[in-house]
Design an enzyme around this catalytic site. Structure first.
Site, PDB file in Angstrom:
ATOM      1  N   GLU A 168       0.798  -1.218   0.000  1.00  0.00           N
ATOM      2  CA  GLU A 168       0.000   0.000   0.000  1.00  0.00           C
ATOM      3  C   GLU A 168       0.838   1.279   0.000  1.00  0.00           C
ATOM      4  O   GLU A 168       1.008   1.952   1.003  1.00  0.00           O
ATOM      5  CB  GLU A 168      -0.985  -0.005   1.180  1.00  0.00           C
ATOM      6  CG  GLU A 168      -1.948  -1.176   1.123  1.00  0.00           C
ATOM      7  CD  GLU A 168      -3.053  -1.123   2.155  1.00  0.00           C
ATOM      8  OE1 GLU A 168      -4.039  -1.859   2.013  1.00  0.00           O
ATOM      9  OE2 GLU A 168      -2.935  -0.314   3.116  1.00  0.00           O
ATOM     10  N   GLU A 352      -6.075  -8.012  -0.407  1.00  0.00           N
ATOM     11  CA  GLU A 352      -6.750  -7.734   0.865  1.00  0.00           C
ATOM     12  C   GLU A 352      -8.183  -7.333   0.573  1.00  0.00           C
ATOM     13  O   GLU A 352      -8.446  -6.541  -0.334  1.00  0.00           O
ATOM     14  CB  GLU A 352      -6.092  -6.591   1.649  1.00  0.00           C
ATOM     15  CG  GLU A 352      -4.739  -6.902   2.249  1.00  0.00           C
ATOM     16  CD  GLU A 352      -4.197  -5.741   3.075  1.00  0.00           C
ATOM     17  OE1 GLU A 352      -5.007  -4.909   3.548  1.00  0.00           O
ATOM     18  OE2 GLU A 352      -2.970  -5.662   3.244  1.00  0.00           O
TER      19      GLU A 352
END
Length: 441
Positions: A168, A352
């Site tokens: 991320e 995710e």
């Protein structure tokens, strides 16, 4: 119960669960060095209850129990991250043998249970010694990260199924340097712009190192949000495009187009490091897959004040424990958008996806029907993408365990396994059992 079965997905489709090192391992033992998250959490007001990752889920000492949960659940893949400060306590130079041994045992333990190890090298816990040198705003971090990559992957790179350098990019750069919600807690647009570039530069150097070690199946993990304007006005459209620019298009553009979005750079360019355009070939080198972390959408409205001249507003749909709107269609749209506009033919993975829920143990069980509903809705959108021949090859739920949720502390529960943070007892939730029933079939 889950409405979809394994047979509803392509034969090579993989199901997994994800975690991260600082959120579950417990950072106060095993020779780990201090991180900027320890510093951030020790500063009043930064983290709910002043909580930190010192013990977390004690995964460091309970690894076998947790790996058995993966095996018993029928998962194909376990996506974990390595702690930079556990392996190299000062971030450079000295290697902590105990830390490397831990990840060695982790990989071997997964393979012994027939589970594919998916390694992410960095999930936000920067060694404090490197934070003292400017951290992600310092260009040298790309070389420091390359050294860390070399140390870790010389040990486990021959046995991991896949690897990605950084989890991320947006959260590392924007949440920590512009909003100040994550470590290092800055609110500085110049530091943000440099961190945005350097996190991609470090990714590129790490991929280069792993290719040099002969590793394959290397990718990038981006957290993306489906972004829409609050209304039909030109001002709202501009605001939504700006948000989409610094959240989604900056990183996708760098990784897959070797260029940052021109409209965004009109505002960011004065703050970027000198000569940044010369790094784009290194940043945009070949990848074998792309991971998408998806949780919610953002509805964006124009606002006054300094750049980026926008604000987000609440959507009308149901919310998670953290107030994130549950919008499953956004996952389908992002899978299609990334495939059509950026990655073309390489595999996509949902690395995710999950929800925070206020889960409680009652009579030895946890009935998290809301999470089962969430999984059903999002898996249905993944199936739609697969049916349209978008090459989605796997879905990994976040998270295996309830864990330390960064600035939110331990209250939000994302796990399919409940953790009592006093006794550290694990209790598989109804969602775990629902997944296991499908995955073991």
């Amino acid at each position: 119960m889950l409405e979809l079965k394994r047979g509803d997905f392509p034969r090579d489709f993989l199901f997994g669960a994800s975690t991260s090192s600082y959120q579950i391992e417990g950072h106060s033992f095993g020779g780990a060095g201090p991180t900027h998250w320890d510093t951030f959490a020790a500063t009043p007001g930064n983290v709910v209850g002043g909580q930190n990752g010192a013990i977390a889920c004690d995964h460091y000492n309970r690894m076998d129990e947790d790996l058995d949960l993966l095996k018993d659940g029928g998962f194909d893949v376990y996506r974990f991250s390595t702690s930079w400060a556990r392996v190299m306590p000062e971030g450079r130079g000295r290697v902590n043998a105990e830390g490397l041994d831990f990840y060695d045992r982790l990989v071997d333990g997964l393979l012994e249970r027939g589970i594919k190890p998916a390694a992410t090298l960095y999930h936000w816990e920067l060694p404090a010694a490197l934070a003292d040198l400017g951290g992600w705003s310092n260009r040298d971090i790309a070389s420091w990260f390359a050294e860390f990559t070399q140390v870790v992957m010389e040990r486990i790179g021959d046995r991991v199924w896949s690897a990605a350098p950084i989890n991320e990019f947006f959260c590392v750069a924007w949440m920590g340097h512009f909003l100040g919600h994550h470590a290092p807690g800055l609110r500085d647009v110049r530091a943000t712009a440099r961190a945005m570039h350097h996190v991609l530069l470090a990714h590129g150097r790490s991929i280069e190192v792993m290719r040099g070690l002969g590793m394959e199946n290397l990718g990038a993990v981006c957290n993306l949000e489906y972004t829409v304007p609050v209304d039909g006005s030109d001002a709202a459209a501009r605001a939504a495009r700006t948000y989409d620019g610094f959240y989604n298009r900056f990183y996708l553009g760098g990784l897959f187009n070797r260029a940052y979005p021109a409209d965004l750079m009109e505002d960011l360019d004065p703050h970027m490091p000198e000569g940044y355009r010369d790094d784009m070939d290194l940043i945009g080198q070949k990848l074998d897959w792309c991971g998408i972390n998806y949780y919610t959408r953002k509805i964006v409205a124009p606002a006054g004040g300094p750049w980026p001249h926008l604000e987000t507003v609440d959507g009308p749909l149901g919310k998670t424990q953290l107030g994130w709107e549950i919008y499953p269609d956004g996952l389908y749209h992002l899978l299609k958008r990334v495939h059509d506009g950026y990655t073309r033919d390489i595999p996509l993975y949902v690395t995710e996806n999950g929800m925070a829920n206020d889960d409680r143990v009652s009579n030895g069980a946890v009935d998290d029907k809301a999470r089962i509903d969430y999984l059903n809705a999002h898996l249905a959108r993944v199936k739609r993408a697969c049916d349209e021949k978008i090459p989605v090859k796997g879905y990994f739920t976040w998270s295996l365990l309830d864990n330390y949720e960064w600035n939110e502390g331990y209250d939000p529960r994302f796990g399919i396994v409940h953790v009592d943070f006093k006794s550290l007892k694990r209790t598989p939730k109804a969602s775990y059992h629902a997944l296991a029933k499908v995955l073991r079939t």
